[in-house]
Scaffold this motif. Structure first.
Motif, mmCIF file in Angstrom:
data_model
loop_
_atom_site.group_PDB
_atom_site.id
_atom_site.type_symbol
_atom_site.label_atom_id
_atom_site.label_comp_id
_atom_site.label_asym_id
_atom_site.label_seq_id
_atom_site.Cartn_x
_atom_site.Cartn_y
_atom_site.Cartn_z
ATOM 1 N N UNK A 171 0.856 -1.180 0.000
ATOM 2 C CA UNK A 171 0.000 0.000 0.000
ATOM 3 C C UNK A 171 0.889 1.225 0.000
ATOM 4 N N UNK A 172 0.364 2.334 -0.529
ATOM 5 C CA UNK A 172 1.152 3.557 -0.660
ATOM 6 C C UNK A 172 0.357 4.735 -0.124
ATOM 7 N N UNK A 200 -3.613 -0.590 -2.782
ATOM 8 C CA UNK A 200 -4.376 0.606 -2.424
ATOM 9 C C UNK A 200 -3.470 1.817 -2.228
ATOM 10 N N UNK A 201 -3.981 2.961 -2.620
ATOM 11 C CA UNK A 201 -3.263 4.230 -2.502
ATOM 12 C C UNK A 201 -4.097 5.179 -1.646
ATOM 13 N N UNK A 202 -3.413 5.902 -0.781
ATOM 14 C CA UNK A 202 -4.048 6.904 0.079
ATOM 15 C C UNK A 202 -3.390 8.258 -0.141
ATOM 16 N N UNK A 227 -6.785 7.218 8.935
ATOM 17 C CA UNK A 227 -6.658 6.966 7.498
ATOM 18 C C UNK A 227 -5.509 6.012 7.206
ATOM 19 N N UNK A 228 -4.394 6.185 7.892
ATOM 20 C CA UNK A 228 -3.259 5.277 7.711
ATOM 21 C C UNK A 228 -3.633 3.876 8.182
ATOM 22 N N UNK A 229 -4.335 3.808 9.284
ATOM 23 C CA UNK A 229 -4.805 2.512 9.808
ATOM 24 C C UNK A 229 -5.680 1.796 8.766
ATOM 25 N N UNK A 230 -6.574 2.553 8.138
ATOM 26 C CA UNK A 230 -7.455 1.970 7.130
ATOM 27 C C UNK A 230 -6.675 1.513 5.902
ATOM 28 N N UNK A 231 -5.609 2.228 5.564
ATOM 29 C CA UNK A 231 -4.758 1.805 4.450
ATOM 30 C C UNK A 231 -4.097 0.472 4.761
ATOM 31 N N UNK A 242 -6.695 -2.201 4.409
ATOM 32 C CA UNK A 242 -7.010 -2.483 3.005
ATOM 33 C C UNK A 242 -5.893 -3.283 2.342
ATOM 34 N N UNK A 243 -4.657 -3.010 2.736
ATOM 35 C CA UNK A 243 -3.512 -3.676 2.124
ATOM 36 C C UNK A 243 -3.348 -5.114 2.580
#
Length: 254
Positions: free
Chosen positions: A100-101, A193-195, A243-247, A250-251
């Motif tokens: 993830x990025x 996934x990208x954030x 948001x980072x936690x959700x990334x 997702x990853x």
């Protein structure tokens, strides 16, 4: 017995005139199920850091070496500002290692003419006045005007971190950022996934840039934050951390 599933790996990359010290309070106890790595970019590791090359590509290779030493396979990379440029350089060369990025007030676009002029002014200021004086002038305006009075302590900490960055490293970092290529293709090809985390008052990364880039990846989330400038990890830590936690979820968990 079945082999235990390895813990997700989250790599947090600091930005220009920063250090790994910006992350521990942000991380807190919110990523206890992860391995969290907070490496220093080349030149930013203190007196023992003997780095001579400060290009983004060299920083990406240093990160690869760090992951190899830590026996890490795939990882979520989240980079603040210049750290995002390093994450993109890494993802360009090693896409299979990116789970993830996260571009935390960062961009895959190259500098505009206006950006180049701003960096030229910054370079001239540092050459004349030094890094410490530059940090005194440079950091507070990165905050949203709504945050500047309430976050004095945090800004002072960032100024202290910045003041010990060697002048040669600061100037080389500006050069590296100024010359970075267009890496939108990294986003277009992203199989992960990208954030984007974007402050609506961020003068360094305009909203138009983030909007344009956010349309490129197949799987992309954007966190738009009102009342936030370029330092969301101190301006809105709970929201940006979530948001980072959700990334990470997702990853690794979806």
């Amino acid at each position: 017995m079945p082999t235990p599933t390895p813990a997700p790996v989250l790599v947090l990359l600091h930005g220009f005139l920063e250090s790994p010290e910006i992350w521990p309070e942000f991380v807190g106890d919110h990523f206890t199920d992860c391995r969290v790595l907070m490496p220093a970019l080349p030149g930013y590791g203190g007196p023992e850091d003997k780095a001579q090359d400060f290009s983004l590509e060299t920083a990406a290779e240093a990160l690869r070496a760090e992951l190899d030493r830590a026996d890490v396979g795939r990882a979520v990379l989240v980079g603040h500002s210049m750290g995002g440029y390093v994450a993109l350089a890494f993802a360009e060369k090693y896409p299979g290692l990116v789970a993830g990025l996260g571009l935390f007030h960062s961009s895959a676009l190259p500098d505009t003419e206006e950006d180049a002029e701003r960096r030229g002014r910054n370079r001239a200021f540092i050459e004349k006045e030094g890094v410490g004086k530059f940090a005194d002038e440079f950091l507070q305006p990165q905050l949203s005007p709504t945050q500047r009075e309430s976050l004095t302590h945090q800004v002072e900490q960032l100024q202290r971190i910045a003041a010990v960055v060697p002048q040669a490293v600061a100037l080389s970092s500006i050069e590296a950022m100024s010359g970075r290529p267009d890496r939108r293709a990294v986003l277009e090809k992203a199989a992960y996934p990208v954030l984007f985390i974007a402050g609506k008052d961020d003068r360094a990364v305009p909203l138009e840039k983030t909007h344009e880039e956010s349309l490129l990846p197949d799987h992309c989330t954007v966190l738009w934050l009102a009342g936030v400038g370029h330092l969301g990890f101190i301006e809105r830590p709970a929201d940006t951390r979530r948001a980072v936690r959700q990334l990470v979820e997702a990853a690794f968990y979806h």
